[in-house]
Write a protein that holds these residues in place. Structure first.
Motif, PDB file in Angstrom:
ATOM      1  N   ASN A 112       0.830  -1.196   0.000  1.00  0.00           N
ATOM      2  CA  ASN A 112       0.000   0.000   0.000  1.00  0.00           C
ATOM      3  C   ASN A 112       0.871   1.255   0.000  1.00  0.00           C
ATOM      4  O   ASN A 112       2.089   1.187   0.206  1.00  0.00           O
ATOM      5  CB  ASN A 112      -0.931   0.004   1.215  1.00  0.00           C
ATOM      6  N   ARG A 113       0.210   2.389  -0.251  1.00  0.00           N
ATOM      7  CA  ARG A 113       0.873   3.697  -0.287  1.00  0.00           C
ATOM      8  C   ARG A 113       0.485   4.533   0.935  1.00  0.00           C
ATOM      9  O   ARG A 113       0.588   5.761   0.916  1.00  0.00           O
ATOM     10  CB  ARG A 113       0.493   4.443  -1.570  1.00  0.00           C
ATOM     11  N   LEU A 114       0.051   3.853   1.988  1.00  0.00           N
ATOM     12  CA  LEU A 114      -0.465   4.563   3.154  1.00  0.00           C
ATOM     13  C   LEU A 114       0.597   5.462   3.793  1.00  0.00           C
ATOM     14  O   LEU A 114       0.330   6.631   4.102  1.00  0.00           O
ATOM     15  CB  LEU A 114      -0.995   3.550   4.168  1.00  0.00           C
ATOM     16  N   LYS A 115       1.801   4.936   3.957  1.00  0.00           N
ATOM     17  CA  LYS A 115       2.872   5.734   4.565  1.00  0.00           C
ATOM     18  C   LYS A 115       3.193   6.950   3.697  1.00  0.00           C
ATOM     19  O   LYS A 115       3.359   8.061   4.211  1.00  0.00           O
ATOM     20  CB  LYS A 115       4.115   4.875   4.758  1.00  0.00           C
ATOM     21  N   GLU A 116       3.256   6.732   2.392  1.00  0.00           N
ATOM     22  CA  GLU A 116       3.550   7.832   1.468  1.00  0.00           C
ATOM     23  C   GLU A 116       2.496   8.930   1.553  1.00  0.00           C
ATOM     24  O   GLU A 116       2.823  10.125   1.636  1.00  0.00           O
ATOM     25  CB  GLU A 116       3.621   7.279   0.040  1.00  0.00           C
ATOM     26  N   SER A 168       1.864  12.070  11.514  1.00  0.00           N
ATOM     27  CA  SER A 168       2.507  10.922  12.150  1.00  0.00           C
ATOM     28  C   SER A 168       1.521   9.755  12.132  1.00  0.00           C
ATOM     29  O   SER A 168       0.347   9.927  11.791  1.00  0.00           O
ATOM     30  CB  SER A 168       2.882  11.261  13.587  1.00  0.00           C
ATOM     31  N   GLN A 169       1.973   8.584  12.503  1.00  0.00           N
ATOM     32  CA  GLN A 169       1.059   7.447  12.610  1.00  0.00           C
ATOM     33  C   GLN A 169      -0.025   7.730  13.643  1.00  0.00           C
ATOM     34  O   GLN A 169      -1.182   7.350  13.458  1.00  0.00           O
ATOM     35  CB  GLN A 169       1.826   6.178  12.980  1.00  0.00           C
ATOM     36  N   SER A 170       0.341   8.418  14.699  1.00  0.00           N
ATOM     37  CA  SER A 170      -0.638   8.763  15.731  1.00  0.00           C
ATOM     38  C   SER A 170      -1.681   9.731  15.191  1.00  0.00           C
ATOM     39  O   SER A 170      -2.874   9.622  15.517  1.00  0.00           O
ATOM     40  CB  SER A 170       0.061   9.367  16.953  1.00  0.00           C
ATOM     41  N   ASP A 171      -1.242  10.691  14.376  1.00  0.00           N
ATOM     42  CA  ASP A 171      -2.175  11.640  13.769  1.00  0.00           C
ATOM     43  C   ASP A 171      -3.201  10.903  12.903  1.00  0.00           C
ATOM     44  O   ASP A 171      -4.408  11.166  12.986  1.00  0.00           O
ATOM     45  CB  ASP A 171      -1.432  12.656  12.896  1.00  0.00           C
ATOM     46  N   LEU A 172      -2.701   9.994  12.071  1.00  0.00           N
ATOM     47  CA  LEU A 172      -3.591   9.243  11.180  1.00  0.00           C
ATOM     48  C   LEU A 172      -4.527   8.353  11.990  1.00  0.00           C
ATOM     49  O   LEU A 172      -5.712   8.214  11.657  1.00  0.00           O
ATOM     50  CB  LEU A 172      -2.775   8.410  10.200  1.00  0.00           C
ATOM     51  N   ALA A 173      -4.000   7.775  13.054  1.00  0.00           N
ATOM     52  CA  ALA A 173      -4.820   6.920  13.916  1.00  0.00           C
ATOM     53  C   ALA A 173      -5.989   7.697  14.503  1.00  0.00           C
ATOM     54  O   ALA A 173      -7.117   7.191  14.570  1.00  0.00           O
ATOM     55  CB  ALA A 173      -3.958   6.319  15.027  1.00  0.00           C
ATOM     56  N   PHE A 193      -8.078  10.598   2.324  1.00  0.00           N
ATOM     57  CA  PHE A 193      -7.073  11.163   1.431  1.00  0.00           C
ATOM     58  C   PHE A 193      -7.663  11.625   0.100  1.00  0.00           C
ATOM     59  O   PHE A 193      -6.940  12.113  -0.767  1.00  0.00           O
ATOM     60  CB  PHE A 193      -5.959  10.145   1.183  1.00  0.00           C
ATOM     61  N   ASN A 194      -8.984  11.423  -0.047  1.00  0.00           N
ATOM     62  CA  ASN A 194      -9.692  11.862  -1.260  1.00  0.00           C
ATOM     63  C   ASN A 194      -9.110  11.228  -2.521  1.00  0.00           C
ATOM     64  O   ASN A 194      -8.863  11.888  -3.531  1.00  0.00           O
ATOM     65  CB  ASN A 194      -9.668  13.390  -1.390  1.00  0.00           C
ATOM     66  N   VAL A 195      -8.883   9.917  -2.445  1.00  0.00           N
ATOM     67  CA  VAL A 195      -8.382   9.153  -3.586  1.00  0.00           C
ATOM     68  C   VAL A 195      -9.190   7.867  -3.695  1.00  0.00           C
ATOM     69  O   VAL A 195      -9.972   7.520  -2.804  1.00  0.00           O
ATOM     70  CB  VAL A 195      -6.879   8.813  -3.434  1.00  0.00           C
ATOM     71  N   ALA A 196      -9.013   7.166  -4.790  1.00  0.00           N
ATOM     72  CA  ALA A 196      -9.674   5.875  -4.962  1.00  0.00           C
ATOM     73  C   ALA A 196      -8.961   4.820  -4.131  1.00  0.00           C
ATOM     74  O   ALA A 196      -7.771   4.948  -3.827  1.00  0.00           O
ATOM     75  CB  ALA A 196      -9.660   5.471  -6.437  1.00  0.00           C
ATOM     76  N   ILE A 197      -9.682   3.761  -3.769  1.00  0.00           N
ATOM     77  CA  ILE A 197      -9.090   2.694  -2.961  1.00  0.00           C
ATOM     78  C   ILE A 197      -7.850   2.114  -3.630  1.00  0.00           C
ATOM     79  O   ILE A 197      -6.831   1.861  -2.989  1.00  0.00           O
ATOM     80  CB  ILE A 197     -10.125   1.578  -2.697  1.00  0.00           C
ATOM     81  N   GLU A 198      -7.953   1.931  -4.968  1.00  0.00           N
ATOM     82  CA  GLU A 198      -6.819   1.326  -5.674  1.00  0.00           C
ATOM     83  C   GLU A 198      -5.605   2.234  -5.712  1.00  0.00           C
ATOM     84  O   GLU A 198      -4.503   1.785  -6.051  1.00  0.00           O
ATOM     85  CB  GLU A 198      -7.227   0.925  -7.095  1.00  0.00           C
ATOM     86  N   ASP A 199      -5.771   3.536  -5.356  1.00  0.00           N
ATOM     87  CA  ASP A 199      -4.639   4.444  -5.267  1.00  0.00           C
ATOM     88  C   ASP A 199      -3.936   4.346  -3.914  1.00  0.00           C
ATOM     89  O   ASP A 199      -2.879   4.948  -3.715  1.00  0.00           O
ATOM     90  CB  ASP A 199      -5.091   5.891  -5.495  1.00  0.00           C
ATOM     91  N   VAL A 241      -8.603   4.678  15.170  1.00  0.00           N
ATOM     92  CA  VAL A 241      -8.040   3.354  15.438  1.00  0.00           C
ATOM     93  C   VAL A 241      -6.753   3.566  16.238  1.00  0.00           C
ATOM     94  O   VAL A 241      -6.341   4.702  16.496  1.00  0.00           O
ATOM     95  CB  VAL A 241      -7.733   2.582  14.132  1.00  0.00           C
ATOM     96  N   SER A 242      -6.117   2.486  16.623  1.00  0.00           N
ATOM     97  CA  SER A 242      -4.874   2.590  17.379  1.00  0.00           C
ATOM     98  C   SER A 242      -3.695   2.861  16.447  1.00  0.00           C
ATOM     99  O   SER A 242      -3.755   2.587  15.244  1.00  0.00           O
ATOM    100  CB  SER A 242      -4.615   1.290  18.155  1.00  0.00           C
TER     101      SER A 242
END
Length: 221
Positions: free
Chosen positions: A3-7, A15-20, A52-58, A25-26
């Motif tokens: 996945n491109r989640l980190k990117e 940060s990961q905490s911000d996204l959480a 992120f306002n993108v398609a799932i496949e992105d 989620v944790s």
């Protein structure tokens, strides 16, 4: 799952905490998603894509042996499911047949979401039709003795395939034996959630209260 989640997270300077916090989620869950240790649920994948306002496949890259990719391969076209008709309730099969016949009648080359929605309204006794009527749909769908007959085996558009994939996924996750009209409707609503304006406009054209419908579906599906 790659996945491109980190990117995407870093592009937003989170940060990961911000996204959480954004996804409720944790931080450990975010770390697990990013590292590919475990896959997000379908609902979580939608939340991430919408955030992120993108398609799932992105965001998520489905590899050849990934379970989601297997589902995609199964839905190449109608009558082409690997596990056959036994997974579909009779009313769901009728709705899809109606959608195919409606596409033929409209002289279109493939089945679009608008044809699926018409199919879900065509039989007033189905769960999907009752939900749609209860939430504002007033358009009457004309039927005759040929409306639900097997006709030309038209292919499905990418958007319609996506709807079928979601119906397959939710039934698979829940361990249910059959796919009903409510699962097909759930897939259509989820497609609208991806900011697909064509589908959102379609619900508005039918005067359907999408938010209320979504809440009722959540209690049934």
């Amino acid at each position: 799952m790659k996945n491109r989640l980190k990117e995407l997270r870093q592009l937003h300077q989170w940060s990961q905490s911000d996204l959480a916090r954004e996804l409720r989620v944790s931080r450990q869950a975010i770390n697990g998603f990013e590292s590919g240790k475990f896959d997000p649920s379908l609902d979580m994948a939608f939340k991430v894509a919408n955030l992120f306002n993108v398609a799932i496949e992105d965001v998520f890259i489905y590899e050849a042996k990934n379970s989601m990719q297997i589902l995609v391969e199964r839905v190449k076209n109608f009558f082409g499911f690997d596990f056959g008709f036994e997974r579909f309730a009779e009313k769901a099969i009728d709705a899809i047949k109606f959608a195919q016949n409606e596409a033929v009648r409209s002289q279109e080359s493939q089945v679009e979401p608008k044809h699926l929605l018409a199919g879900l309204l065509a039989d007033a006794t189905t769960t999907s039709a009752q939900l749609l009527r209860a939430n504002g749909a007033t358009l009457e769908i004309g039927t005759n003795e040929h409306s639900f007959a097997s006709g030309d085996n038209l292919k499905f558009s990418p958007q319609s395939k996506f709807v079928l994939e979601l119906a397959l996924q939710v039934v698979r996750v829940q361990g249910k034996k059959s796919i009903g009209t409510e699962h097909l409707l759930w897939g259509l609503v989820r497609l609208a959630d991806t900011n697909n304006m064509n589908v959102t406009d379609l619900f508005e054209c039918y005067k359907i209260n999408l938010e209320a419908l979504n809440h009722q579906l959540a209690e049934i599906v």
